[in-house]
Design an enzyme around this catalytic site. Structure first.
Site, mmCIF file in Angstrom:
data_model
loop_
_atom_site.group_PDB
_atom_site.id
_atom_site.type_symbol
_atom_site.label_atom_id
_atom_site.label_comp_id
_atom_site.label_asym_id
_atom_site.label_seq_id
_atom_site.Cartn_x
_atom_site.Cartn_y
_atom_site.Cartn_z
ATOM 1 C CB CYS A 31 33.090 81.671 -1.744
ATOM 2 S SG CYS A 31 31.645 82.267 -2.636
ATOM 3 C CB ALA A 32 34.298 85.186 -4.809
#
Length: 184
Positions: free
Chosen positions: A103-104
């Site tokens: 994800c991030a």
């Protein structure tokens, strides 16, 4: 038995963290969660609190075979800004130990300078990480010792990839079938 360290920071993505922990443990991997905060109670992006096994300050990273960072914007920013997490990422990379980020969280890998030839992440985060090595062609990208993935919907595939790397294809295939994860 293979062992994995999963740091947790306020604002982590709960689906990713729990999927990683659950699938790896089903694969026979010892998973230790460690809070980057001063408290072992860590609240995720959607208000779910998990009690980490330990605090990161009291964990010896040398005891683990892999470091895996769940995403979630705020948690990933903490990983990017934490001297302790950055030091661990660099230590694992120098030792050629596997590192995962979803994800991030690849932003923390970029900050540490360990992204190799290609990576993936949650859509739009590549703008802050660097688009020249970004690919969205796969749910999971394995490049040398770095494994990255896109987001909550790819968390099981990400975790299964880690199982395959640490335990082997037979366990990976059995888990994939048992989880009904033919999309991975």
């Amino acid at each position: 038995m293979a062992s994995v360290l999963v740091p947790l920071a306020t604002g982590f993505e709960e689906i990713e963290a729990v999927s990683i922990i659950d699938v790896l443990r089903r694969g026979g991997i010892q998973v230790t969660t460690a809070s980057v905060e001063s408290d072992q109670n860590v609240t995720g992006a959607n208000g779910i609190t998990i009690v980490a096994n330990n605090q990161l300050d009291y964990v010896d990273p040398n005891e683990f075979d892999m470091l895996v960072l769940p995403g979630g914007h705020d948690g990933a920013v903490t990983f990017k800004e934490s001297d302790k997490v950055q030091s661990m990422i660099k230590m694992f990379d120098v030792s050629k130990k596997p590192i995962g980020a979803i994800c991030a969280a690849p932003m923390a890998l970029a900050e540490a300078g360990v992204i190799k030839n290609s990576y993936t992440c949650y859509p739009s985060y590549e703008e802050g990480i660097g688009t020249e090595k970004f690919t969205d062609a796969h749910k999971v990208v394995v490049d040398e010792n770095i494994t990255t993935s896109r987001g909550p919907g790819t968390a099981i595939c990400f975790a299964l990839s880690i199982v395959k790397q640490l335990v082997g294809e037979e366990t990976h295939n059995a888990l994939k079938a048992g989880l009904i994860a033919e999309y991975c």
